[in-house]
Design a protein around this motif. Structure first.
Motif, PDB file in Angstrom:
ATOM      1  N   LEU A 174      26.149  -7.222  -7.171  1.00  0.00           N
ATOM      2  CA  LEU A 174      27.257  -6.605  -7.867  1.00  0.00           C
ATOM      3  C   LEU A 174      28.484  -6.438  -7.146  1.00  0.00           C
ATOM      4  N   LYS A 175      28.423  -6.853  -5.706  1.00  0.00           N
ATOM      5  CA  LYS A 175      29.651  -6.710  -4.962  1.00  0.00           C
ATOM      6  C   LYS A 175      29.198  -7.192  -3.599  1.00  0.00           C
ATOM      7  N   PRO A 176      30.057  -7.501  -2.745  1.00  0.00           N
ATOM      8  CA  PRO A 176      29.616  -7.997  -1.205  1.00  0.00           C
ATOM      9  C   PRO A 176      28.721  -7.357  -0.660  1.00  0.00           C
ATOM     10  N   GLY A 177      27.866  -7.725   0.122  1.00  0.00           N
ATOM     11  CA  GLY A 177      26.900  -7.118   0.902  1.00  0.00           C
ATOM     12  C   GLY A 177      25.561  -7.735   1.264  1.00  0.00           C
ATOM     13  N   VAL A 178      24.555  -7.084   1.646  1.00  0.00           N
ATOM     14  CA  VAL A 178      23.242  -7.836   2.153  1.00  0.00           C
ATOM     15  C   VAL A 178      22.076  -7.234   1.153  1.00  0.00           C
ATOM     16  N   TYR A 179      21.728  -8.362   0.302  1.00  0.00           N
ATOM     17  CA  TYR A 179      20.770  -8.287  -0.651  1.00  0.00           C
ATOM     18  C   TYR A 179      19.235  -8.799  -0.061  1.00  0.00           C
ATOM     19  N   ALA A 180      18.206  -8.008  -0.403  1.00  0.00           N
ATOM     20  CA  ALA A 180      17.182  -8.786   0.102  1.00  0.00           C
ATOM     21  C   ALA A 180      16.023  -8.509  -1.354  1.00  0.00           C
ATOM     22  N   VAL A 181      15.181  -9.425  -1.284  1.00  0.00           N
ATOM     23  CA  VAL A 181      14.176  -9.274  -2.304  1.00  0.00           C
ATOM     24  C   VAL A 181      12.678  -9.697  -1.303  1.00  0.00           C
ATOM     25  N   GLU A 182      11.779  -8.784  -1.144  1.00  0.00           N
ATOM     26  CA  GLU A 182      10.569  -8.654  -0.412  1.00  0.00           C
ATOM     27  C   GLU A 182       9.471  -8.865  -1.395  1.00  0.00           C
ATOM     28  N   TYR A 183       8.561  -9.779  -1.222  1.00  0.00           N
ATOM     29  CA  TYR A 183       7.232  -9.769  -1.994  1.00  0.00           C
ATOM     30  C   TYR A 183       6.166  -9.742  -1.064  1.00  0.00           C
ATOM     31  N   GLN A 184       4.870  -9.212  -1.478  1.00  0.00           N
ATOM     32  CA  GLN A 184       3.764  -9.048  -0.782  1.00  0.00           C
ATOM     33  C   GLN A 184       2.681  -9.358  -1.546  1.00  0.00           C
TER      34      GLN A 184
END
Length: 225
Positions: A174-184
């Protein structure tokens, strides 16, 4: 269990991934001496730069087991990894399908319907090498199943020469930044493939706006039996 993390800087693992790339894949047995033991496959980190985004995939690994169906045409793989997008340029908030900035070309070309997004999953094929040319040839179908890492299981029926994209999860940007999707330990079951099967991860970041872009990072292909 799926974890979402948003931070103001890339993690130490990401910085390491940018400095060095693992070029070999090792395999080992959890239970040595057993013909049907689980196989552990550590996979290399990867990184790709795109317009307004640095895309990184770290901590990827797979555990491969024979299918409980015991029919010779099935197998199970549990996959783990962390997809990270460092986004420097994107419109803030959600943009409607026809009212992007200036209504310029590219605004409406997003498959995310008005918001930048990071998504990750796996390409799975039966008796076909999942190289870049096979993916770009358009021979793949989609299995759009989300949330497998929340405890569910994705089941695939694959015949010889077939390839499927399996979506694990996504996160809106939704705006600049650092995004992560972690799956296990996301579980993918493959049935109907009597020959060899391959898989490889993919991570896609779509940036909407006047200058629409899509950046895709593929992982190393690995055998799933």
């Amino acid at each position: 269990m799926t974890k979402y993390r948003r931070t103001n800087r890339l993690s130490r693992a990401v910085r390491i991934a940018g400095a060095a790339t693992v070029t070999t894949v090792a395999t080992g047995l959890f239970s040595t001496g057993a013909a049907n033991a689980d196989v552990f496959v550590p996979l290399p980190d990867g990184q790709k730069y795109g317009p307004g985004v640095t895309l990184t995939h770290v901590g990827e690994r797979a555990v491969i087991s024979p299918s409980l169906a015991a029919n010779g045409a099935g197998r199970v793989v549990w996959v783990t990894g962390n997809a990270i997008a460092d986004v420097s340029v994107t419109p803030e908030g959600t943009i409607g399908p026809t009212n992007g900035p200036g209504n310029a070309p590219g605004t409406n070309n997003s498959s995310t319907h008005g918001v930048s997004q990071i998504s990750t999953g796996y390409v799975v094929g039966c008796q076909v090498s999942i190289a870049d040319d096979a993916i770009s040839a358009g021979v793949s179908g989609g299995v759009n199943v989300s949330g497998a890492s929340l405890g569910g299981s994705i089941g695939l029926q694959l015949g010889p020469g077939e390839v499927r994209f399996v979506s694990l999860d996504y996160k809106d940007i939704l705006k600049p930044g650092v995004y992560a999707v972690e799956y296990q330990d996301a579980e993918i079951q493959v049935q109907g493939c009597a020959g060899y099967a391959q898989a490889r991860s993919y991570t896609v970041v779509e940036i909407i706006g006047d200058d629409y872009s899509k950046t895709t990072l593929y992982g190393m292909p690995f055998s799933i039996g």
